[in-house]
Design a protein around this motif. Structure first.
Motif, PDB file in Angstrom:
ATOM      1  N   THR A   1       0.644  30.905   5.205  1.00  0.00           N
ATOM      2  CA  THR A   1       1.657  30.801   6.085  1.00  0.00           C
ATOM      3  C   THR A   1       2.595  32.137   6.322  1.00  0.00           C
ATOM      4  N   GLY A   2       2.779  32.378   7.209  1.00  0.00           N
ATOM      5  CA  GLY A   2       3.597  33.670   7.792  1.00  0.00           C
ATOM      6  C   GLY A   2       2.674  34.854   7.870  1.00  0.00           C
ATOM      7  N   ILE A   3       1.158  34.697   7.660  1.00  0.00           N
ATOM      8  CA  ILE A   3       0.520  35.761   7.866  1.00  0.00           C
ATOM      9  C   ILE A   3      -0.218  35.770   8.980  1.00  0.00           C
ATOM     10  N   LYS A   4      -1.067  35.902   9.517  1.00  0.00           N
ATOM     11  CA  LYS A   4      -1.819  35.713  10.880  1.00  0.00           C
ATOM     12  C   LYS A   4      -1.253  34.336  11.579  1.00  0.00           C
ATOM     13  N   GLN A   5      -1.226  33.087  11.077  1.00  0.00           N
ATOM     14  CA  GLN A   5      -0.846  32.150  11.898  1.00  0.00           C
ATOM     15  C   GLN A   5       0.028  31.140  11.215  1.00  0.00           C
ATOM     16  N   TYR A   6       0.655  30.461  11.886  1.00  0.00           N
ATOM     17  CA  TYR A   6       1.656  29.417  11.204  1.00  0.00           C
ATOM     18  C   TYR A   6       1.070  27.960  10.617  1.00  0.00           C
ATOM     19  N   ILE A   7       1.126  27.767   9.571  1.00  0.00           N
ATOM     20  CA  ILE A   7       0.640  26.487   8.856  1.00  0.00           C
ATOM     21  C   ILE A   7       1.759  25.633   8.529  1.00  0.00           C
ATOM     22  N   PRO A   8       1.991  24.500   9.348  1.00  0.00           N
ATOM     23  CA  PRO A   8       2.989  23.620   8.843  1.00  0.00           C
ATOM     24  C   PRO A   8       2.936  23.119   7.223  1.00  0.00           C
ATOM     25  N   ALA A   9       3.988  23.139   6.857  1.00  0.00           N
ATOM     26  CA  ALA A   9       3.864  22.567   5.288  1.00  0.00           C
ATOM     27  C   ALA A   9       3.865  21.067   5.097  1.00  0.00           C
ATOM     28  N   CYS A  10       4.556  20.440   5.900  1.00  0.00           N
ATOM     29  CA  CYS A  10       4.363  18.731   6.038  1.00  0.00           C
ATOM     30  C   CYS A  10       3.399  18.395   6.620  1.00  0.00           C
ATOM     31  N   ARG A  11       2.411  17.768   5.926  1.00  0.00           N
ATOM     32  CA  ARG A  11       1.031  17.181   6.389  1.00  0.00           C
ATOM     33  C   ARG A  11       1.219  15.539   7.215  1.00  0.00           C
ATOM     34  N   LYS A  12       2.169  14.742   6.001  1.00  0.00           N
ATOM     35  CA  LYS A  12       2.054  13.320   6.499  1.00  0.00           C
ATOM     36  C   LYS A  12       3.208  12.905   6.064  1.00  0.00           C
ATOM     37  N   ILE A  13       3.993  11.849   7.034  1.00  0.00           N
ATOM     38  CA  ILE A  13       5.143  11.317   6.811  1.00  0.00           C
ATOM     39  C   ILE A  13       4.867   9.966   6.727  1.00  0.00           C
ATOM     40  N   THR A  14       5.094   9.290   5.683  1.00  0.00           N
ATOM     41  CA  THR A  14       5.227   7.861   5.538  1.00  0.00           C
ATOM     42  C   THR A  14       6.478   7.055   5.648  1.00  0.00           C
ATOM     43  N   ILE A  15       6.546   6.221   6.561  1.00  0.00           N
ATOM     44  CA  ILE A  15       7.841   5.578   6.900  1.00  0.00           C
ATOM     45  C   ILE A  15       7.628   4.005   6.328  1.00  0.00           C
ATOM     46  N   GLN A  16       8.229   3.695   5.083  1.00  0.00           N
ATOM     47  CA  GLN A  16       8.236   2.276   4.476  1.00  0.00           C
ATOM     48  C   GLN A  16       9.456   1.628   4.462  1.00  0.00           C
ATOM     49  N   TYR A  17       9.346   0.286   5.040  1.00  0.00           N
ATOM     50  CA  TYR A  17      10.397  -0.523   5.437  1.00  0.00           C
ATOM     51  C   TYR A  17      10.264  -1.956   5.144  1.00  0.00           C
ATOM     52  N   CYS A  18      11.160  -2.976   5.157  1.00  0.00           N
ATOM     53  CA  CYS A  18      11.185  -4.210   4.705  1.00  0.00           C
ATOM     54  C   CYS A  18      11.469  -5.083   6.197  1.00  0.00           C
ATOM     55  N   ASN A  19      10.338  -6.257   6.387  1.00  0.00           N
ATOM     56  CA  ASN A  19      10.565  -6.703   7.677  1.00  0.00           C
ATOM     57  C   ASN A  19      12.066  -7.426   7.991  1.00  0.00           C
ATOM     58  N   TRP A  20      12.456  -8.014   6.832  1.00  0.00           N
ATOM     59  CA  TRP A  20      13.722  -9.105   7.007  1.00  0.00           C
ATOM     60  C   TRP A  20      14.554  -8.605   5.879  1.00  0.00           C
ATOM     61  N   GLY A  21      14.889  -7.477   5.363  1.00  0.00           N
ATOM     62  CA  GLY A  21      15.867  -7.122   4.348  1.00  0.00           C
ATOM     63  C   GLY A  21      16.980  -6.271   5.495  1.00  0.00           C
ATOM     64  N   GLY A  22      17.986  -6.609   5.014  1.00  0.00           N
ATOM     65  CA  GLY A  22      19.173  -6.057   5.629  1.00  0.00           C
ATOM     66  C   GLY A  22      19.338  -4.392   5.563  1.00  0.00           C
ATOM     67  N   SER A  23      18.896  -3.932   4.544  1.00  0.00           N
ATOM     68  CA  SER A  23      18.897  -2.325   4.409  1.00  0.00           C
ATOM     69  C   SER A  23      18.115  -1.688   5.291  1.00  0.00           C
ATOM     70  N   SER A  24      17.076  -2.414   5.858  1.00  0.00           N
ATOM     71  CA  SER A  24      15.851  -1.860   6.767  1.00  0.00           C
ATOM     72  C   SER A  24      16.310  -2.219   8.053  1.00  0.00           C
ATOM     73  N   GLU A  25      17.587  -2.577   8.383  1.00  0.00           N
ATOM     74  CA  GLU A  25      17.934  -2.873   9.970  1.00  0.00           C
ATOM     75  C   GLU A  25      17.997  -1.511  10.868  1.00  0.00           C
ATOM     76  N   GLY A  26      18.506  -0.497  10.312  1.00  0.00           N
ATOM     77  CA  GLY A  26      18.474   0.827  11.063  1.00  0.00           C
ATOM     78  C   GLY A  26      17.020   1.167  11.541  1.00  0.00           C
ATOM     79  N   ILE A  27      16.380   1.266  10.507  1.00  0.00           N
ATOM     80  CA  ILE A  27      14.801   1.743  10.669  1.00  0.00           C
ATOM     81  C   ILE A  27      13.966   0.707  11.667  1.00  0.00           C
ATOM     82  N   ARG A  28      14.354  -0.666  11.542  1.00  0.00           N
ATOM     83  CA  ARG A  28      13.624  -1.552  12.359  1.00  0.00           C
ATOM     84  C   ARG A  28      13.998  -1.331  14.022  1.00  0.00           C
ATOM     85  N   GLN A  29      15.352  -0.899  14.155  1.00  0.00           N
ATOM     86  CA  GLN A  29      15.982  -0.641  15.352  1.00  0.00           C
ATOM     87  C   GLN A  29      15.275   0.553  16.055  1.00  0.00           C
ATOM     88  N   TYR A  30      15.169   1.510  14.993  1.00  0.00           N
ATOM     89  CA  TYR A  30      14.813   2.854  15.602  1.00  0.00           C
ATOM     90  C   TYR A  30      13.455   2.787  15.949  1.00  0.00           C
TER      91      TYR A  30
END
Length: 145
Positions: free
Chosen positions: A16-45
């Motif tokens: 990274t930073g020498i000839k080309q840019y290689i992004p550090a983040c390879r994968k993003i996992t979003i885990q949520y509950c289909n009925w839980g109240g704490s997951s309301e924001g991510i479900r709406q998103y």
């Protein structure tokens, strides 16, 4: 006379930073509950389609959305240096979830270190003045206050 070149020696090690840019983040996992109240924001998103803009602009990152009932919502970043960074997003709104996704996307995945913990100054060379000692003072003015 032609010179024989070993092709193995001509390979360049891409960093990274020498000839080309290689992004550090390879994968993003979003885990949520289909009925839980704490997951309301991510479900709406996810229902609002705001994540589609993020998916289109970051095609180099693999996104995985996991519906796991009975758990709090978590965004996990998987990085090129084999590190994993989970961030809990329970009870957050869409704009705060967007900030957390950008935080995971833009961070390097390395361990955060407290820089202010070591307050001593370390140097590779000795001081010009040397180390002070009461023996170095003139004996006639040694204990005068």
């Amino acid at each position: 006379m032609p010179v024989a070149v070993n092709p193995i020696k001509l390979k360049s090690i891409v960093q990274t930073g020498i000839k080309q840019y290689i992004p550090a983040c390879r994968k993003i996992t979003i885990q949520y509950c289909n009925w839980g109240g704490s997951s309301e924001g991510i479900r709406q998103y996810l229902k609002s389609g705001q994540i589609n803009k993020l998916l289109e602009t970051n095609r180099h990152i693999e996104f995985e959305i996991v519906n796991k009932n009975g758990t709090h919502p978590v965004i996990t970043g998987h990085y090129a240096n084999q590190r994993i960074k989970p961030i809990c997003i329970r009870n957050l709104t869409g704009t705060r979830i967007e900030e957390k996704l950008n935080l995971i996307k833009s961070s390097s995945g390395s361990v955060l270190r407290n820089v202010a913990k070591n307050k001593n100054v370390q140097s590779n060379s000795d001081s010009v003045r040397g180390i002070w000692s009461p023996v170095h003072v003139d004996p006639t003015s040694r204990y005068n206050v």
